[in-house]
Design an enzyme around this catalytic site. Structure first.
Site, PDB file in Angstrom:
ATOM      1  N   ASP A   1       6.514  12.241  56.156  1.00  0.00           N
ATOM      2  CA  ASP A   1       7.744  11.434  56.190  1.00  0.00           C
ATOM      3  C   ASP A   1       8.490  11.767  57.477  1.00  0.00           C
ATOM      4  OD1 ASP A   1       9.592   9.597  55.468  1.00  0.00           O
ATOM      5  OD2 ASP A   1      10.452  10.747  53.812  1.00  0.00           O
TER       6      ASP A   1
ATOM      7  N   GLU B   1      23.929   7.053  47.763  1.00  0.00           N
ATOM      8  CA  GLU B   1      24.951   7.355  46.762  1.00  0.00           C
ATOM      9  C   GLU B   1      26.368   7.276  47.343  1.00  0.00           C
ATOM     10  OE1 GLU B   1      23.399  11.133  45.590  1.00  0.00           O
ATOM     11  OE2 GLU B   1      24.589  12.253  47.049  1.00  0.00           O
TER      12      GLU B   1
ATOM     13  N   HIS C   1      15.385  15.568  59.645  1.00  0.00           N
ATOM     14  CA  HIS C   1      14.532  16.731  59.422  1.00  0.00           C
ATOM     15  C   HIS C   1      13.099  16.175  59.398  1.00  0.00           C
ATOM     16  CE1 HIS C   1      16.385  15.643  55.409  1.00  0.00           C
ATOM     17  NE2 HIS C   1      15.120  15.417  55.117  1.00  0.00           N
ATOM     18  N   ASN C   2      12.088  17.010  59.271  1.00  0.00           N
ATOM     19  CA  ASN C   2      10.687  16.559  59.395  1.00  0.00           C
ATOM     20  C   ASN C   2      10.466  15.934  60.776  1.00  0.00           C
ATOM     21  OD1 ASN C   2      10.607  17.313  56.741  1.00  0.00           O
ATOM     22  ND2 ASN C   2       9.943  15.336  55.940  1.00  0.00           N
TER      23      ASN C   2
ATOM     24  N   GLY D   1      23.177  18.802  47.977  1.00  0.00           N
ATOM     25  CA  GLY D   1      22.745  19.593  46.829  1.00  0.00           C
ATOM     26  C   GLY D   1      21.818  18.737  45.979  1.00  0.00           C
ATOM     27  N   SER D   2      22.040  18.697  44.691  1.00  0.00           N
ATOM     28  CA  SER D   2      21.285  17.801  43.809  1.00  0.00           C
ATOM     29  C   SER D   2      22.160  16.594  43.494  1.00  0.00           C
ATOM     30  CB  SER D   2      20.905  18.523  42.517  1.00  0.00           C
ATOM     31  OG  SER D   2      22.079  18.789  41.753  1.00  0.00           O
TER      32      SER D   2
ATOM     33  N   HIS E   1      17.775  22.238  54.577  1.00  0.00           N
ATOM     34  CA  HIS E   1      18.001  20.780  54.547  1.00  0.00           C
ATOM     35  C   HIS E   1      18.448  20.305  53.175  1.00  0.00           C
ATOM     36  CE1 HIS E   1      14.348  20.267  52.278  1.00  0.00           C
ATOM     37  NE2 HIS E   1      14.212  18.985  52.535  1.00  0.00           N
ATOM     38  N   GLY E   2      18.625  21.225  52.236  1.00  0.00           N
ATOM     39  CA  GLY E   2      19.070  20.866  50.903  1.00  0.00           C
ATOM     40  C   GLY E   2      19.047  22.091  50.021  1.00  0.00           C
TER      41      GLY E   2
ATOM     42  N   GLY F   1      16.635  22.718  47.791  1.00  0.00           N
ATOM     43  CA  GLY F   1      15.251  23.179  47.655  1.00  0.00           C
ATOM     44  C   GLY F   1      14.817  23.214  46.200  1.00  0.00           C
TER      45      GLY F   1
END
Length: 465
Positions: free
Chosen positions: A147, A229, A337-338, A370-371, A393-394, A396
């Site tokens: 990605d 979101e 990222h990626n 976050g989530s 990046h988050g 995880g």
């Protein structure tokens, strides 16, 4: 019940590349899963495509997972260095052995110069998710991932914060009307955007073949952890880089990447890399291309196009929603990222691969979500050499998708959403908040790498499903 029949176009719709994996997948499913419905079979195949490493040991589905790997071809044989380059680990207590082992192996590559492991790290494919690797004039397609240019984008609007509750149905409709999710999702009519007129699409044969589909996927989002979101952006004090007055605003946050364009580029050039450089079995998917050779520069060009395409996808989504709201964003913050970047590390020119890691150079802004129920953070990098100017990046994952599906109940999931006041459109148990690490713990582990300049709290979340 009729026997299962799968066609190639069924697989292409869910994102399968134009490679032998299509025929392998059809053969396996029609032989071993012939009593499954088409929908159930395609869901299994989608899961394999998203995380092939989870299925490599399966005696049946492993055949499909292995077909995602490039064929082993003859080339120059390389060995790993006995001692790998040193790398820093942030939040080591919360990182699994699998991710650590993957990073230790990557650090032994002959082209490795430096590395770092972020606190959200977990096992991936190639580099671990949350892995950062600097190399000497070499780019590793699977060090970037499938990605390419997966990205965060935040638009901040001067809309009363209370409107998210008072006009929930309006914002919900906007998300449903302006987004399209799924691995194979594409619009019937292509969106107009300058990215699709880039000469690069016509200069590289692979990209020419991907142009039409990429155009129809422009402005769509993938499956898995991709989302769009609405939520609240909170800024407590003025920051000269963020440039937002203290207050609470309505924010639109999106996370997705380069769709099938990036996946096809990654698989094609990994195949080329493996044909030129044979590595030990445990790292053979980390074959590299030199930037002194034609194939390496061609991948670099294609990768950068995919990154710009991912950015354009977010731009289309945000522009469409902003137009419907009749507002222009006060501020936009975004980051890849990626991806792989040319950077200077400790005085040396290197190629920095960030596989699920946020660029955190001095005063560089980024977003760390976050989530679906946990806050995200707008951050400003400190440019710390030990992390190769990177951050998480988050949150995880702490559970694989299959573990989450098996251990999280629908009742607990809905209860958590209600407790957090989050409305979810789509989504599934594999993305439930319980499947993720605690974002607050992750942020504490990297407080020396970034400064928090704002927060984002999710309110209405749109995902695949």
């Amino acid at each position: 019940m009729a026997k299962l029949q799968i066609r190639g176009k069924d697989l292409r719709k869910i994102g399968y590349p134009e490679t032998p994996v299509v025929s392998v997948a059809i053969g396996v499913m029609e032989q071993y899963y012939k009593r499954h419905s088409l929908e159930a079979a395609l869901q299994i195949l989608k899961d394999i495509m998203l995380t092939p490493a989870d299925y490599l040991e399966d005696p049946v589905l492993g055949k499909v997972a292995k077909a995602f790997l490039p064929e082993k071809e003859e080339g120059v044989e390389y060995s790993l260095n006995r001692d790998g380059v040193p790398f820093s680990i942030f939040g080591a207590g919360d990182i699994g052995e699998g991710a650590l082992h993957q990073m230790y192996l990557a650090a032994k590559l002959p082209v490795a110069v430096a590395g770092a492991l972020m606190p959200d790290a977990h096992s991936g494919y190639g580099l671990p998710i949350g892995g950062v690797l600097a190399t000497d004039n070499a780019v590793i397609p699977y060090g970037v991932g499938v990605d390419i240019g997966c990205r965060m984008c935040l638009s901040v609007f001067d809309i009363p914060a209370g409107d998210l509750d008072r006009k929930e149905s309006l914002f919900t409709r906007e998300l449903e009307a302006a987004t399209l999710f799924g691995s194979g999702a594409q619009f019937k009519e292509a969106e107009d955007h300058p990215i699709m007129d880039r000469k690069t699409f016509q200069e590289i044969r692979l990209l020419r073949s991907l142009h039409a589909r990429a155009w129809k996927q422009l402005g769509t989002s993938g499956s898995g952890n991709h989302f769009v979101e609405f939520g609240w952006v909170e800024v407590n004090q003025w920051d000269p880089v963020l440039k937002l007055d203290p207050g609470c605003y309505v924010g639109l946050l999106s996370h997705s990447g380069s769709r099938s364009l990036g996946a096809n580029i990654a698989n094609y050039y990994t195949r080329l890399a493996r044909s030129k450089r044979r590595l030990p079995q445990e790292v053979n998917h980390l074959a590299w291309l030199s930037l002194d050779e034609e194939e390496g520069m061609e991948y670099w060009t294609a990768m950068n196009l995919a990154g710009d395409y991912a950015s354009a996808c977010h731009e289309v989504i945000h522009t469409r929603i902003a137009s419907s709201l009749g507002r222009k964003p006060m501020r936009t913050v975004e980051n890849h990222h990626n991806f792989a970047w040319r950077e200077i590390h400790e005085g040396k020119a290197v190629i920095v691969h960030r596989k699920g890691a946020t660029p955190a150079g001095k005063d560089v802004l980024g977003i760390i979500p976050g989530s679906m129920t946990a806050p995200g953070f707008i951050v400003k990098g400190r440019g710390v050499p030990a992390s190769i100017s990177s951050a998480a990046h988050g949150a995880g994952r702490r559970m694989s998708r299959s573990q989450a599906m098996a251990s999280i109940s629908e009742h607990a999931f809905k209860e958590e959403l209600a407790k957090s006041g989050v409305r979810l459109i789509g989504g599934g148990l594999d993305e439930a908040p319980f499947a993720y690490k605690d974002i607050e713990t992750v942020m504490r582990a990297q407080q020396g790498l970034v400064d928090v300049v704002g927060t984002f709290r999710p309110r209405i979340v749109r995902m695949d499903g």
